[in-house]
Design an enzyme around this catalytic site. Structure first.
Site, mmCIF file in Angstrom:
data_model
loop_
_atom_site.group_PDB
_atom_site.id
_atom_site.type_symbol
_atom_site.label_atom_id
_atom_site.label_comp_id
_atom_site.label_asym_id
_atom_site.label_seq_id
_atom_site.Cartn_x
_atom_site.Cartn_y
_atom_site.Cartn_z
ATOM 1 N N PRO A 107 0.816 -1.210 0.000
ATOM 2 C CA PRO A 107 0.000 0.000 0.000
ATOM 3 C C PRO A 107 0.852 1.263 0.000
ATOM 4 O O PRO A 107 1.773 1.405 0.796
ATOM 5 C CB PRO A 107 -0.811 -0.119 1.300
ATOM 6 C CG PRO A 107 0.009 -1.020 2.181
ATOM 7 C CD PRO A 107 0.693 -1.966 1.256
ATOM 8 N N THR A 108 0.540 2.154 -0.917
ATOM 9 C CA THR A 108 1.164 3.475 -0.987
ATOM 10 C C THR A 108 0.069 4.492 -1.271
ATOM 11 O O THR A 108 -0.925 4.177 -1.915
ATOM 12 C CB THR A 108 2.237 3.543 -2.091
ATOM 13 O OG1 THR A 108 1.704 2.999 -3.306
ATOM 14 C CG2 THR A 108 3.482 2.755 -1.704
ATOM 15 N N ALA A 109 0.267 5.702 -0.824
ATOM 16 C CA ALA A 109 -0.791 6.714 -0.873
ATOM 17 C C ALA A 109 -0.738 7.549 -2.151
ATOM 18 O O ALA A 109 0.297 7.657 -2.802
ATOM 19 C CB ALA A 109 -0.666 7.633 0.339
ATOM 20 N N LYS B 130 0.099 -5.400 9.693
ATOM 21 C CA LYS B 130 1.263 -4.841 9.004
ATOM 22 C C LYS B 130 1.990 -3.828 9.887
ATOM 23 O O LYS B 130 1.356 -2.979 10.502
ATOM 24 C CB LYS B 130 0.814 -4.158 7.712
ATOM 25 C CG LYS B 130 1.937 -3.530 6.899
ATOM 26 C CD LYS B 130 1.379 -2.868 5.654
ATOM 27 C CE LYS B 130 2.455 -2.338 4.741
ATOM 28 N NZ LYS B 130 3.277 -1.288 5.357
ATOM 29 N N SER C 25 7.468 -4.890 8.583
ATOM 30 C CA SER C 25 7.575 -3.625 7.860
ATOM 31 C C SER C 25 7.913 -2.512 8.829
ATOM 32 O O SER C 25 7.450 -2.505 9.970
ATOM 33 C CB SER C 25 6.243 -3.307 7.161
ATOM 34 O OG SER C 25 6.246 -2.008 6.595
ATOM 35 N N HIS D 102 7.292 0.608 7.607
ATOM 36 C CA HIS D 102 6.553 1.645 6.885
ATOM 37 C C HIS D 102 7.443 2.332 5.841
ATOM 38 O O HIS D 102 7.312 3.526 5.575
ATOM 39 C CB HIS D 102 5.990 2.680 7.865
ATOM 40 C CG HIS D 102 4.661 3.242 7.457
ATOM 41 N ND1 HIS D 102 3.485 2.889 8.065
ATOM 42 C CD2 HIS D 102 4.320 4.134 6.499
ATOM 43 C CE1 HIS D 102 2.480 3.544 7.508
ATOM 44 N NE2 HIS D 102 2.961 4.304 6.547
ATOM 45 N N GLY E 243 12.490 -1.967 1.025
ATOM 46 C CA GLY E 243 13.818 -2.098 0.446
ATOM 47 C C GLY E 243 13.976 -3.109 -0.660
ATOM 48 O O GLY E 243 15.074 -3.256 -1.203
ATOM 49 N N VAL E 244 12.926 -3.827 -1.038
ATOM 50 C CA VAL E 244 13.032 -4.833 -2.103
ATOM 51 C C VAL E 244 13.150 -4.121 -3.445
ATOM 52 O O VAL E 244 12.237 -3.387 -3.851
ATOM 53 C CB VAL E 244 11.817 -5.769 -2.096
ATOM 54 C CG1 VAL E 244 11.866 -6.724 -3.288
ATOM 55 C CG2 VAL E 244 11.758 -6.548 -0.790
ATOM 56 N N ARG F 175 7.511 1.821 -3.412
ATOM 57 C CA ARG F 175 8.054 2.909 -4.222
ATOM 58 C C ARG F 175 8.340 2.504 -5.664
ATOM 59 O O ARG F 175 8.048 3.283 -6.574
ATOM 60 C CB ARG F 175 9.320 3.472 -3.564
ATOM 61 C CG ARG F 175 9.034 4.306 -2.307
ATOM 62 C CD ARG F 175 10.314 4.907 -1.752
ATOM 63 N NE ARG F 175 10.074 5.724 -0.575
ATOM 64 C CZ ARG F 175 10.045 5.253 0.679
ATOM 65 N NH1 ARG F 175 10.255 3.941 0.895
ATOM 66 N NH2 ARG F 175 9.815 6.060 1.704
#
Length: 358
Positions: free
Chosen positions: A74-76, A225, A247, A249, A282-283, A304
């Site tokens: 999930p990213t905003a 999470k 995670s 975050h 970081g993946v 990201r």
């Protein structure tokens, strides 16, 4: 085009404020940097003469089966970087057979996200990420929306008692969305008018009983999470979690915690196979996916890189990110002598320099 090149291309097409919002982290961004650097501290120790011409990389997750152990974290605010926003991300993830975790802070309502995913696949796996609101009726309303939209699991983020201090955003004066953009899932919730927006909830008063109360009655599996401490992983399972996501975050909350992958072995040991353990943070390479699976993860989430792909090439860019990681992972699995995900084991991971990973 590599994922690094996609990021550079995204930077060229984005203004400095949206770029910094996505790229930035909390504080001095030490954790943000270490999430990626941490994978460089691990190396894979392949097995030989044990592989296969074809490999099975499919993974069963709560509420989903996907072709590879890579999902969209999930990213905003996807519409900040591309006009099609979460709709494009949803179509791309569905076309690639990957779980999309859409969230509370999406700039497209969950109902529309799932509808967009269904344009690319008949039964796409979409999970809904939510924060627990201090008012239980607000959280329950969000859960009902996710259920009605057709989501197949819930992801409760628990590492955000308060907002992280994002230095780049503060420097840029980016404290609110520009006109025409909103966290659409927060519109028209209990206690607000039909078109009013409720602030995204973050509260240090929320505790484990609030989690149990919020998800009571839902038929959806619930993943927790933001877990780093192994004792919290045990508590998550005890409170009915169907999965635990290791995670920090993405380095956007506390700037004094370990890299996510460094916490993975202890959490995996604490969970002891009772539920799947996932990881995000970081993946960036298929070999990173392989390291995470060898250390006990069932799958990894990427955030990201997906946003960079979306900014650079829209739906095509998101598909490129997911396909690249899937293909790199399959290639790494073959090089490690594996036929399936379970063939990657902890004894095949060493610290760079030769010492064991554990």
């Amino acid at each position: 085009m590599t994922l690094r090149e996609l990021r550079h291309r995204a930077r060229k097409v984005l203004g400095p404020i949206p770029y910094d919002y996505v790229a930035g982290g909390a504080g001095e961004e030490r954790v943000l940097a270490d999430n990626e650097k941490a994978f460089d501290r691990y190396a894979l120790l392949p097995r030989v003469l044990s592989g296969s011409e074809t490999r099975d990389t499919a993974v069963d997750l709560p509420g989903a089966r996907q072709a590879a152990p890579v999902l969209v974290a999930p990213t905003a605010f996807h519409r900040l970087v591309h006009r099609d926003g979460e709709r494009a991300t949803a179509r791309a993830a569905a076309a690639e057979g990957a779980v999309l975790v859409t969230g509370t802070a999406a700039t497209t309502a969950v109902l529309d996200v799932v509808a967009a995913a269904r344009e690319a696949a008949p039964r796409p796996p979409v999970w809904f990420q939510l924060y627990l609101h201090p008012r239980g009726e607000v959280t329950r309303a969000l859960v009902w929306r996710a259920e009605d939209a057709g989501c197949t699991a819930l992801v409760v983020t628990v590492d955000s008692p308060v907002f992280g201090r994002h230095t780049r955003d503060l420097r840029n004066g980016f404290t609110d969305l520009p006109p025409g953009f909103a966290a659409e899932n927060m519109r028209g919730l209990p206690g607000a008018g039909p078109d009013a927006l409720t602030p995204i909830p973050m509260s240090p008063a929320v505790r484990w009983p609030d989690l149990a109360e919020a998800v009571r009655g839902t038929s959806l599996p619930v993943l927790v999470k933001g877990v780093l401490h192994p004792d919290d992983a045990k508590l998550a399972v005890e409170h009915g979690a169907a999965g635990v996501i290791v995670s920090n975050h993405g380095g956007r909350q506390c700037d004094a915690v370990p890299a996510a992958v460094d916490c993975l072995p202890a959490v995996t040991e604490a969970v002891a196979g009772r539920v799947p353990v996932l990881l995000d943070g970081g993946v960036r390479r298929g070999s990173d996916v392989a390291v995470a699976l060898a250390l006990g993860a069932s799958a990894v989430g990427v955030g990201r890189p997906v946003v960079w792909g979306l900014a650079a090439e829209g739906e095509t860019g998101v598909r490129r990110v997911l396909a690249t990681l899937r293909d790199e992972y399959d290639h790494t699995l073959a090089l490690c002598g594996g036929r399936r995900n379970a063939d990657l084991t902890a004894d095949m991971v060493v610290r760079n320099g030769g010492a064991g990973a554990r």
